[in-house]
Design a protein around this motif. Sequence first.
Motif, mmCIF file in Angstrom:
data_model
loop_
_atom_site.group_PDB
_atom_site.id
_atom_site.type_symbol
_atom_site.label_atom_id
_atom_site.label_comp_id
_atom_site.label_asym_id
_atom_site.label_seq_id
_atom_site.Cartn_x
_atom_site.Cartn_y
_atom_site.Cartn_z
ATOM 1 N N PHE A 39 -25.574 30.795 -60.127
ATOM 2 C CA PHE A 39 -26.481 31.639 -59.339
ATOM 3 C C PHE A 39 -26.251 31.303 -57.870
ATOM 4 O O PHE A 39 -26.870 30.412 -57.301
ATOM 5 N N SER A 40 -25.299 32.022 -57.300
ATOM 6 C CA SER A 40 -24.869 31.645 -55.936
ATOM 7 C C SER A 40 -24.181 32.826 -55.253
ATOM 8 O O SER A 40 -23.819 33.813 -55.893
ATOM 9 N N ASP A 41 -23.964 32.660 -53.919
ATOM 10 C CA ASP A 41 -23.182 33.676 -53.199
ATOM 11 C C ASP A 41 -21.693 33.391 -53.302
ATOM 12 O O ASP A 41 -20.869 34.115 -52.740
ATOM 13 N N MET A 42 -21.343 32.309 -53.990
ATOM 14 C CA MET A 42 -19.971 31.884 -54.280
ATOM 15 C C MET A 42 -19.181 31.485 -53.019
ATOM 16 O O MET A 42 -17.957 31.454 -53.029
ATOM 17 N N GLU A 43 -19.890 31.208 -51.985
ATOM 18 C CA GLU A 43 -19.249 30.748 -50.750
ATOM 19 C C GLU A 43 -19.276 29.220 -50.766
ATOM 20 O O GLU A 43 -20.343 28.615 -50.596
ATOM 21 N N GLU A 44 -18.125 28.613 -51.020
ATOM 22 C CA GLU A 44 -18.086 27.153 -51.106
ATOM 23 C C GLU A 44 -17.938 26.560 -49.697
ATOM 24 O O GLU A 44 -17.114 27.029 -48.906
ATOM 25 N N LYS A 51 -13.553 40.144 -47.417
ATOM 26 C CA LYS A 51 -13.857 38.717 -47.596
ATOM 27 C C LYS A 51 -14.656 38.503 -48.882
ATOM 28 O O LYS A 51 -14.446 37.536 -49.618
ATOM 29 N N TYR A 52 -15.574 39.424 -49.116
ATOM 30 C CA TYR A 52 -16.421 39.345 -50.313
ATOM 31 C C TYR A 52 -15.550 39.428 -51.577
ATOM 32 O O TYR A 52 -15.654 38.603 -52.491
ATOM 33 N N TYR A 53 -14.675 40.448 -51.568
ATOM 34 C CA TYR A 53 -13.816 40.647 -52.744
ATOM 35 C C TYR A 53 -12.817 39.507 -52.905
ATOM 36 O O TYR A 53 -12.511 39.094 -54.019
ATOM 37 N N ASP A 54 -12.313 39.013 -51.772
ATOM 38 C CA ASP A 54 -11.363 37.885 -51.835
ATOM 39 C C ASP A 54 -12.038 36.664 -52.436
ATOM 40 O O ASP A 54 -11.446 35.949 -53.255
ATOM 41 N N ARG A 55 -13.277 36.452 -51.994
ATOM 42 C CA ARG A 55 -14.027 35.279 -52.477
ATOM 43 C C ARG A 55 -14.173 35.334 -54.004
ATOM 44 O O ARG A 55 -13.936 34.351 -54.710
ATOM 45 N N LEU A 56 -14.555 36.513 -54.459
ATOM 46 C CA LEU A 56 -14.737 36.678 -55.910
ATOM 47 C C LEU A 56 -13.411 36.543 -56.656
ATOM 48 O O LEU A 56 -13.341 35.926 -57.721
#
Lengths: 478, 219
Positions: free
Chosen positions: B141-146, B185-190
Amino acid sequence: MAFTELLNVTDSSSLNFLIWFMVIVCMLYFARKFAHEAILSFCKIFRNGLRLMAKSALLAEKKVSERNREVILTTGKEAVEKMLEREFHRVNAVVQRDLSGFPVLKRALFDQISRIDEDYMQSSELPPPPPEWVEAVEAIAKLPYDGNGNKAVANILNEIHKSTLSQYKNAMEEYRKAVGAHHSALNRLMPYWRKLTQTLGEVGKTITGLQERSVQIDKQMDKYEEILSKTDKAERMLTSSSITQFFISGLVLLIAVGGAIVNFNLIALPMSEMVGGGSYIGGFKTSNVVAMIIIMVEVAMGLYLMESLRITRLFPIIGQMDDKMRTRMIWITFGILLILACIESSLALMRDTIALNNQALLQTLSGEDVLQPANAWIPMVGQMVMGFILPFVLTFVAIPLESFVQSFRTVLGVLSTLLLRILAFLMRLVGNIIFNLGCFTVNLYDVIIFPPLYLENYITSTKQNMVQNKRKEKEAVK
Amino acid sequence: MKKNLILIIFAVFICANGCADTKSHSTAVYMLMDTSGTYKKQLTQAKAIINYLLGTLQSGDSLAVARIDSSSFSEKDIIAKMTFDQRPSAANKQKLMFKKTVEDFIMNVQGSSHTDITGGILQAVEYIEETGAGKKSILIFSDMEEDLVKGHTRDLDKINLNLTDYRVVALNVIKLGSDQIDPAKYYDRLAVWENRVKERGGAWEKLGDLKRLESLMAN
C-alpha cells in the motif's frame, strides 16, 4: 546423387512421367494376378475376422440375454412369491380374526332366529271364538208362531240381545288386549332383526374382503403361472417393471442425495470447530471429510436397521440371524442413530452460534454496530430439528437403494445386450464395407492398367479368330 | 492371525500416508503500509483493506501488517502478525485483537522521512516463508516511490531473492506531484517494480480500484 535425379531418364519431365508411368503400368500388369489375390485375401481376412467377432458378440448377447431372462424370471418369481405369501397371510389374518368365531356367530344367529320365531308365533292373531248365540237365535227362530205376537220369543231374543251386547263388549276388550300383546311382541322383534342384520352385514363385509383378496391372489397366481412357464410376456412385463423401478428408485435416491447435501451443510461448519478449519485430507477440508463420514455412517446404520427389521434384503447374513440377535441389532443400530441424531442436533446449534459470531465479526470489521437478529431462536430451533430428523430420514434410503440395486442388474443386462447387438451389427457392416472396398480396389487396379489389358484382350481375340478361321478352312477342304 | 493384523495395520498406515496431503492449503498475506510523509494521509484506506482481509482469511491462514519506513528490513516494523487458530471461534477473537492493534497504530503513526519498499519486501518474504503457506501474497500500500537513506543498498541480485509462487499487488498507487508534470515517470516507476518482481519469478498486479481486491483475493 539424389533419388529424384535417378528418376530423370530424359530431360523432358513429361517424357519422364510417361516412361515411368508405362513402366509402372507394365509392372502392375505383370503383378495383376498376385495383386488381386493379395488385395482380396487381405480384405477377406478383415471381413472374416469381423464376422467371427460379430458372431461371438451375438453369441455373447444370446448368453447375456438368457442370463438376463433367468435373472428377471427368478427375481420376478421371488417377488410374486413374496406377494402371494403376504396375501395368504392377510387372508389367514382375516380368517383368524373374523371367521374363527364363526361357530359362536352361527349359534348367536340361530338363537336370534329362534327367538324371532318364538316371538312371531306369539304375535300371530288367534281367531275369535265362534258366536254361540247365533245357533240359539236360529233355534228360537224355528219355534212355531203362537198368534200373540210370540211375546215369549221376543223376550228371549231381547235377553239374548242384551247378553250378546255385554259379551260383545267383553270380547272386544279381550281382542284389543290380545292385539296389543301381539303388537308388543312384534315390537320386541325389532332389535333382534337389527342385530341379525348387523351380524349378517359384518359377515358380508368379511366375505367381501376375502373375495377382494381372492381376486388379488388370482391375479398374482396368473402372473406366477406365466413366470413359471417362462413366457415372453412375463419376461417383457418384468423387464418393463424393472426399468420403471430403476427410474423411480433413482429419482428417490437423487432426492435422498439432496437431503444428504443439506445434512452435510448443516454439520460441516461446526465440524471445523472440532477438527480444525485449516487441515486437509487429500485436497479436501478435514471438517468436510468428517461431516461426510458421519452422514455415510448414518446411511450405513439406516441400512442395517432396515435390514434388521427385514424391510430390505441387501445383507442376507442379517436376515438369517435368529430373532433375538436381530432384535439386539435393531436396538443397537437405532441407539447409534439416535446418538448421531443428537450429535447432529448439537452441531446444528453450534453452527448457528458460529454463524452469528461470524456475522458479528463482519459487522465489526465493516464498522457497523453489531445487531442481534430478531427471533434468532427460530432458525436455531429449525436447524436443530432438521439435524435431529435428517439421520432418521436418511435411514429410509435403504428401500430405494435396494430397488435401485435390483433393477440396475436388469437394466445393465438389457443395456449390455443392446450394446452387444449394436457391436455385432457394426462389425458385420465394417467387414462388408472393407470387403467391398477390396473389390473396388481390384477394379480400380484394372482401370489403371487398362492399356496392357486392352492389348491382351485384343491379342487373345485375334488369336481365337485365327484359330476359328483355320478350323473353318479345314472343314471346307474336307 | 497376529501376522495378518500386523499386515493390515501396515496397509492402513501406508494408505493413511498416501492420503495425507503434503501441499499446504493455507494463505499468507503480508501487507506493507507506506508511512512516509507524502503517503501518511492514505492510511485510513489501508484500514478498510485490512478489515477486508480479516473478514476473508480463514482458520490456519496468516496475516501480517508492517510499515514501510526508512529501513523496513526489520521485525520491529511489523505492526501485527498472526496465524489464525484452527477453531473458527478462536480465530474470530484473534481477528478482533488484530483489528484493534492496527487501528491503534494508524491513529498514532509517525511519518517516516524515507521509503524502503525493497526492505519491506525482503522482510515479507522472510515472514511468509516461515508460515509455510501454499498461497503467498504481498500487498504494498504505497505510491511505489522508493527513497532510501543515503548509504543503504538494496541489491536484489546479490541477495538472490526468489519470488516464485508469490503474488505482489501494488495497492492505491497514487500519482505524485512530479507525475503530473511528466506521467512517464509514473509508468516507469510501475514498470521498474513489475520487472523486479517478474524477474524473480513472482506475479505482479496493480490495483487502483480497491473494490477489485475481492475478486483478486478470490483468485
